[in-house]
Structure formats: C-alpha cells, structure tokens
Design an enzyme around this catalytic site. Sequence first.
Site: not given
Length: 397
Positions: A213-215
């Site tokens: 995933g990412n932020r």
Amino acid sequence: MTNRNLENKNILLAVSGSIAAYKAVDVASQLIKQGANVNVAMTEAATKFITPFTFKTLTGNVPFLDMWDINTPSKERHIELAHSADLMIIAPATASTIASLAYGLADDSVSLCALSTEAPRLIAPAMDHQMWNNSATQTNINKLKARGDIIIGPDYGRLASGDFGLGRLSSTEEIVSETKARAGKMYGDLAGKHIVITAGGTREPMDPVRFLGNRSSGKMGYAVAEAARDRGSDVTLISSVSRPLIKGVNIINAETTAEMFQKVQEATKNADALIMAAAVSDFRFKDINKNKIKNKDKDMDVSLTPNPDIIASIKGDIIKIAFAAEINDMEKFALQKLKSKKVDFIIANDVSNPAIGFNSDNNKVVIFSNTGDQINLPLMPKIDVGHEILNSLKKRF
Ligand code: PMT
C-alpha cells in the site's frame, strides 16, 4: 476560504422546544462562520430551554418569538422572514412541530414561518424514541418527505430520558453539511454535472493479512469531493479508505486497483469529468497466498506484475484530471504523465514534504493543462485546492 456556498445566504433557523434546543446555538454559529445571515424563529417552548438573547447576540438579528407582538415594524415579521429565506432549517423539530408542519398549522412562530416560506425546508427531529417510533410521527414524517422536505436524522444514542434509541438531534456537522449540499444544488456553478473522484491509496493483497500500500489518507480526494458537492455537482467518490461521510456524495468502496479500475469504468459511463486523487499502486502481487504466509526465517522472493493504468483507460467525451505525486523533478515528470495518460490537467504535488503531501490538511500544487497553461498555487487547505481544480475544470465545460 474560497467558494463558501452559504456566503450571504439568508438562513431561517427555526427552533422548537426540545432539550436539544441548546445545540441550535452551535448550528447558528457554524452557519455564520460559513458566511450566512441567520435569522432565528423560536416557539415559546424553545425559549424555556434557551434564551432568545443568546441567538440575538450570536446572529446580530432579533429572534422572531411572538406573532402577536404589537411592536413589530410595519410588514409582518413572519412574512418578511419567510420570503427572504433562501433555506429554512427546523432544528430541533419536536413531534408537535412536525405534526404542525404535516397538517399545515400556523399557530406559533415556527409553524407560521414554515407555512409561509417557499424556501426548501430541512427538518432535524429530536424527541424520545417512543415519540419518534409512534406511527403518528412516522406518518407525519412521510408526509413531509413526500412534499420534498429534507429530513436530517434523528440519530441513535442516549436520550434525555436515559433510554437509548433513535431520537437524538443530528450533529451540527451533519446539519450544516446537508445545508451546504442543498445550497450547492440550488446555487452551485457545477449543478447538473456528474463528477467522479477517487481517493486514498489502493491496497494489493499479498495474503489474507498483508498488503502492498501507500501513505495516502484520502484527505485530498475527499476535499475535492466536498468542494464539488458544495458547487452542486452529482459526485461519485470511489475510495479505498474510510473517512467521515460527506452528505450528498455517493461513496463507493474499492480497495484494490482492480476494484478501483472496475468502479471507475462503471461510474464514468455517464460522467462529465474524472478527477483521480487516489494513489494507485502501479504493481500487484502476481500470486496471492490463500493462507497467511508463515515466518520461515529465510529470505523470500515475491513477484509483482503491473496494474492497468486506470485514468489512461478511460476514453470518450469526459474531462480527465490526474494528480502527479513526485519527490523530484516535479514539472518534468508531471508533464510526461499529462501526455502519456492523455489527461486534460495534471495536478502536481511534492509528496516528499510532510507539510503538504500525504495525510496533511494542506497542499501546494501546480496545475498543468494540456493546452500549455500553468497555475502555481500557494500553500492552502486541501478543500481550497479542490475549488481551484474545479475552477480550471469549469472552463472546459
Ligand atoms: O490522500 P492524501 O493523504 O490527502 O494525499 C494526497 C495525495 C498525495 C495522494 C494526492 O495529492 C496525489 O498526489 N495523488 C496521486 C497519487 C499517485 O498515484 O500519483 P502517480 O504520479 O503515481 O499517478 C499519476 C496519476 O495516475 C494519478 O492521478 C493516479 O491516480 C493515476 N493512476 C496511477 C496508476 C494507475 N495504475 N492508474 C492510475 O489511474
């Protein structure tokens, strides 16, 4: 803040006699912060719970209390208030006030104004749960809904009686949000347009508990959605994250890139614009383990495969706006994406700066258009960035 859609709108806030009357003070205060001119009408019962002086001090306008007041200036006060109102909010609305509205009675200051106005009416009930569930109240509510009134709540929770049930006045945020949604439909410069917006970071599963995933928090996408809602568009928000709901926005969940791809394809079939603020994973795992991968105390190789480019895949008569999340050579990479994704605008932002990138409330962006224009915007709240993007979009409609 730019584009406040309640700015200079006349809002008639009608307060009836419930313990929740004190919360109407906060509603009035928030409406004033949004730039509205607020007039208050109170039933006699409401004045037992909260003083008219509180509203006078807050709004700068003398509340309308007594239909028999001999000192009222020439024109009848209820006519003046009812006719000048752009929107009428009845909060809290007791069972008795709701019954009066349903039967068209006009025997106190609130029902008198409600019957005299042609402004849309937003009604926020508050009462004990037995009163709310009573078939008489439900019949009255259904009558009001059928006539086009907007009913906000009530919410479930602890009531003044100590019981738990449906009957709590909706939150100030909800009442104000619904008011803004309605004002957007009435006065918004993007009314009649359908805009699809994406938000949040996609999650690519590795096994049932792990993901790539990412932020992205979704704040940017939600802010664009709220701005578009305030300006009257029909908004479909496709989001991978859960954030507080935005009244009047159709929110669809999509966790993986494949899900987002499919939802965007469907939603854009009848849309005028697509704005992709979501941080979409460029890769996914080639194989997803059915069971949780166990710690085997040794290195592990995983294989990734590219995801389809969602925005590039959308064709047809639709205006497309992408974001470019960069950490270096922002202009160069943003312009490359503008071309390769064949979008009308690209919104470039520097995600290496924690004050403006992921999860911050502000952003500082550059808007590049496919006709060579460039707008460098200063640091501002994400909702204002949303409005600036919509200003550019509007010129293409
Ligand atoms: O959510 P926040 O915490 O508020 O953070 C906001 C943000 C930093 C995520 C947002 O401002 C932002 O920059 N969003 C785009 C992130 C991104 O994926 O950028 P990109 O440069 O990798 O992709 C370019 C564009 O193509 C994006 O509009 C992206 O949605 C889209 N894309 C990317 C990959 C893919 N497979 N399909 C796509 O459609």
